[in-house]
Design an enzyme around this catalytic site. Structure first.
Site, PDB file in Angstrom:
ATOM      1  N   HIS A  55       0.753  -1.330   0.095  1.00 14.48           N
ATOM      2  CA  HIS A  55       0.179  -0.122  -0.318  1.00 14.48           C
ATOM      3  C   HIS A  55       0.639   1.302   0.058  1.00 14.48           C
ATOM      4  CE1 HIS A  55       0.131   1.010   4.424  1.00 14.48           C
ATOM      5  NE2 HIS A  55      -0.008  -0.332   4.349  1.00 14.48           N
ATOM      6  N   ASP A 110       5.760   1.259   6.883  1.00 16.55           N
ATOM      7  CA  ASP A 110       4.304   0.906   6.807  1.00 16.55           C
ATOM      8  C   ASP A 110       3.774   1.865   5.858  1.00 16.55           C
ATOM      9  OD1 ASP A 110       1.820  -0.003   7.025  1.00 16.55           O
ATOM     10  OD2 ASP A 110       1.408   0.596   8.889  1.00 16.55           O
ATOM     11  N   GLU A 167      -5.171   2.020   2.089  1.00 19.27           N
ATOM     12  CA  GLU A 167      -5.124   0.725   2.742  1.00 19.27           C
ATOM     13  C   GLU A 167      -5.494   1.161   4.446  1.00 19.27           C
ATOM     14  OE1 GLU A 167      -3.303  -2.362   5.619  1.00 19.27           O
ATOM     15  OE2 GLU A 167      -3.003  -0.401   5.246  1.00 19.27           O
ATOM     16  N   GLU A 168      -4.894   2.075   4.739  1.00 20.21           N
ATOM     17  CA  GLU A 168      -5.085   2.383   6.284  1.00 20.21           C
ATOM     18  C   GLU A 168      -6.094   2.785   6.784  1.00 20.21           C
ATOM     19  OE1 GLU A 168      -2.660   1.815   8.042  1.00 20.21           O
ATOM     20  OE2 GLU A 168      -0.515   2.017   7.363  1.00 20.21           O
ATOM     21  N   ASP A 192       3.396  -5.822   2.917  1.00 20.57           N
ATOM     22  CA  ASP A 192       3.353  -4.687   3.954  1.00 20.57           C
ATOM     23  C   ASP A 192       3.821  -4.844   5.060  1.00 20.57           C
ATOM     24  OD1 ASP A 192       2.089  -2.768   5.364  1.00 20.57           O
ATOM     25  OD2 ASP A 192      -0.065  -3.730   5.605  1.00 20.57           O
ATOM     26  N   HIS A 202       2.636   4.049  12.235  1.00 19.47           N
ATOM     27  CA  HIS A 202       1.292   4.908  12.299  1.00 19.47           C
ATOM     28  C   HIS A 202       1.700   6.214  13.145  1.00 19.47           C
ATOM     29  CE1 HIS A 202      -1.549   1.371  11.584  1.00 19.47           C
ATOM     30  NE2 HIS A 202      -0.438   1.665  10.558  1.00 19.47           N
TER      31      HIS A 202
END
Ligand code: BES
Ligand code: ZN
Length: 526
Positions: free
Chosen positions: A229, A249, A283-284, A311, A388
């Site tokens: 992603h 990520d 995606e997130e 991922d 994140h």
């Protein structure tokens, strides 16, 4: 469940934020009516009920997987929940503080769509129509490609993607990152008329998915998909200015894939099947980009024979090099992926783990019935603690890309081994013919024939004199040990066996009298 705790403590704010963003930013009818539908796991649902007594589970289904290697609970109830957007907004804080395990969620545009997804998820064991061959027979192509691959190229791509302020699905950074990737991949394909790079437009937000297609030469209708992603998220600040480098990520997954593409193109390799490399949008925020694409492919009956998701590939958090995730994935294909690792990167060690929920885009393909694999950087609980956040940087992945290089090589070997098969390998049973003569009481054995799980194997003889036929799974038959025998008074004999696992089948012929034989075997190969 225990090992998911820390992860959810970290990701719950993000999940909630994106859930709210998904609810409010969506331009579809459900958002206008103030309601939307998500599917969540048991624990998440229990917590949602605690903080929002009015949430309704429209339907619940028990999902079972049967992968012994997971060695973890393989049963989970998943609920389709009707979420009231306004109510959720008020509950944001409470959920943020209390929800320790979310379990991820999947966003559905309508109640009907949510129900369909739930029903499909409950029948995960849907058999594929056609299995590709998982025999490794392209070492001469794969090895030179792997030898060309460089960690430094992966570093460059990770740093380029990290330099966008963020790659969130609704920001300018998110849009720009998609355009940047499209330009980068298009540049790599210069001079190749068999390669196209396109953007897949989604509804309700600007970020587009990016797809590079290398057309297959003589088996183009069969498609192999590799993806990662391209979006990133800062769970506590999803605004234009929130800093979300997303180096691991999932810049790492895109960068691993990009290095595999570079080396494959540099080698001049032309796949027989069509190869598609995908950088998914959004995606997130609930696997939204990949869900659109997988549904679109399913609706168009695209024959995707295998999907690999990359991922998070660059943070080595646990002892083994590559962890194969066992949920929302296909165990036969993952056995093939393990074989790719032991064959082409023999120094590496393999672990097995699971997310426990649909944690990445492979779940979107799995939901449409396609075979997926998800090789991951670490065990689930020992993954990168910085994702994140503004600290998901290259430096915090150990300032190296040698870990991600292992995944790049795995991706290249997957693409070439699956990409090199012709249509006869998959869609037709394999037929092999043998002939000869036997003296009285002489025997001759044939095999092993490598037969796929669920496939059938048939042996037939004709000839002069009296030949007897024996067929046996796993080892060479004797006249007293066999799975099937056919010993009539002539040389016309026939035996069939059906496989309940991938396995070897052997044939033994015996001259009951002096005889000549023609042996024909017909089987579904691995
Ligand atoms: N890369 C993560 C998934 C992940 C994180 C796998 C840690 C294994 C360990 C992915 O980008 C992600 O954040 N997924 C969400 C769920 C999704 C449905 C929004 C998550 O895990 O919370
Ligand atoms: Zn993530």
């Amino acid at each position: 469940m225990q090992n998911q705790k820390r992860h959810f403590e970290r990701t719950v704010p993000a999940v909630l934020a994106v859930l709210l963003a998904g609810v409010f930013a969506s331009a579809n009818a459900s958002a206008q009516s103030g309601k939307t539908w998500i599917t969540v796991g048991d624990t998440a649902f229990a917590h949602l009920q605690k903080v929002a007594p009015k949430v309704i589970a429209k339907e619940s289904k028990v999902l079972r997987t049967s992968d012994a290697r997971a060695k973890l609970a393989t049963e989970e109830t998943v609920h389709l929940v009707e979420v009231d957007a306004a109510q959720l907004a008020q509950l944001s804080e409470a959920v943020h503080h209390e929800l320790k395990r979310c379990g991820g969620f999947m966003f559905h545009a309508s109640e009907a769509e949510g129900k369909r997804a739930l029903t499909k998820a409950a029948t995960l064991a849907t058999p594929m129509l056609s299995r590709p061959s998982y025999v490794l027979d392209n070492a001469a192509t794969v090895n030179p490609v792997l030898a060309q691959m460089q960690a430094s190229n992966i570093t460059t791509t990770i740093n380029d993607l990290s330099s966008f302020q963020n790659r969130y699905y609704t920001t300018t950074g998110g849009t720009d990152a998609s355009n940047w990737l499209k330009t980068k991949w298009a540049g790599m394909a210069t001079g190749r008329s068999d390669i196209t790079v396109t953007q897949f437009t989604h509804t309700g937000y600007n970020q587009k998915s990016v797809i590079m297609t290398i057309n297959g030469t003589d088996n183009a209708a069969e498609v192999v998909v590799l993806g990662g992603h391209l979006d990133s998220i800062n769970g506590s600040n999803t605004s234009e200015t929130g800093r979300a480098p997303g180096a691991d990520d999932d810049a790492s997954g895109i960068a691993s894939m990009t290095e595999a593409i570079r080396a494959i193109i540099a080698s001049g390799y032309k796949p027989r099947r069509t190869l598609k490399f995908m950088g998914y949008a959004a995606e997130e925020v609930g696997l939204r980009g990949s869900a659109d694409i997988a549904k679109n492919f399913k609706a168009n009956n695209v024959n995707v024979v295998g999907v690999m998701q990359l991922d998070m590939t660059n943070y080595k958090g646990a002892a083994n090099d590559i962890y194969l995730f066992t949920d929302y994935t296909d165990s036969l294909q993952s056995d093939f992926v393990a074989k790719l690792i032991t064959t082409y990167q023999p120094g590496l060690t393999i672990g097995y783990d699971r997310c426990g929920y649909g944690c990445s885009d492979h779940a979107s393909w799995n939901a449409q019935g396609y075979a997926t694999s998800m090789p991951f950087e670490s065990s689930f609980s020992a993954d990168n603690p910085y994702i994140h956040t503004a600290n998901d940087t290259y430096a915090n992945s150990g300032n190296q890309a040698t870990h991600a290089l292992k995944f790049a090589k795995l991706a290249a070997s997957f693409a070439i081994e699956l990409g090199s098969d012709g249509i006869t390998d998959t869609n037709l049973p394999r037929v092999e013919n043998f002939s000869g003569s036997l003296a009285r009481s002489a025997t001759k054995s044939f095999g092993p024939f490598k037969v796929i799980n669920g496939g059938s194997f048939k042996a037939e003889t004709t000839g002069t004199g009296d030949t007897d036929l024996y067929v046996r799974k796993t080892s060479v038959p004797t006249t007293s040990s066999y799975t099937c025998k056919s010993d009539g008074a002539t040389s016309t004999e026939s035996c069939s066996v059906t496989m309940t696992a991938n396995g070897d089948v052997y044939v033994l012929l015996k001259g009951y009298t002096a005889s000549t034989y023609s042996l024909k075997v017909t089987y579904n190969p691995q």
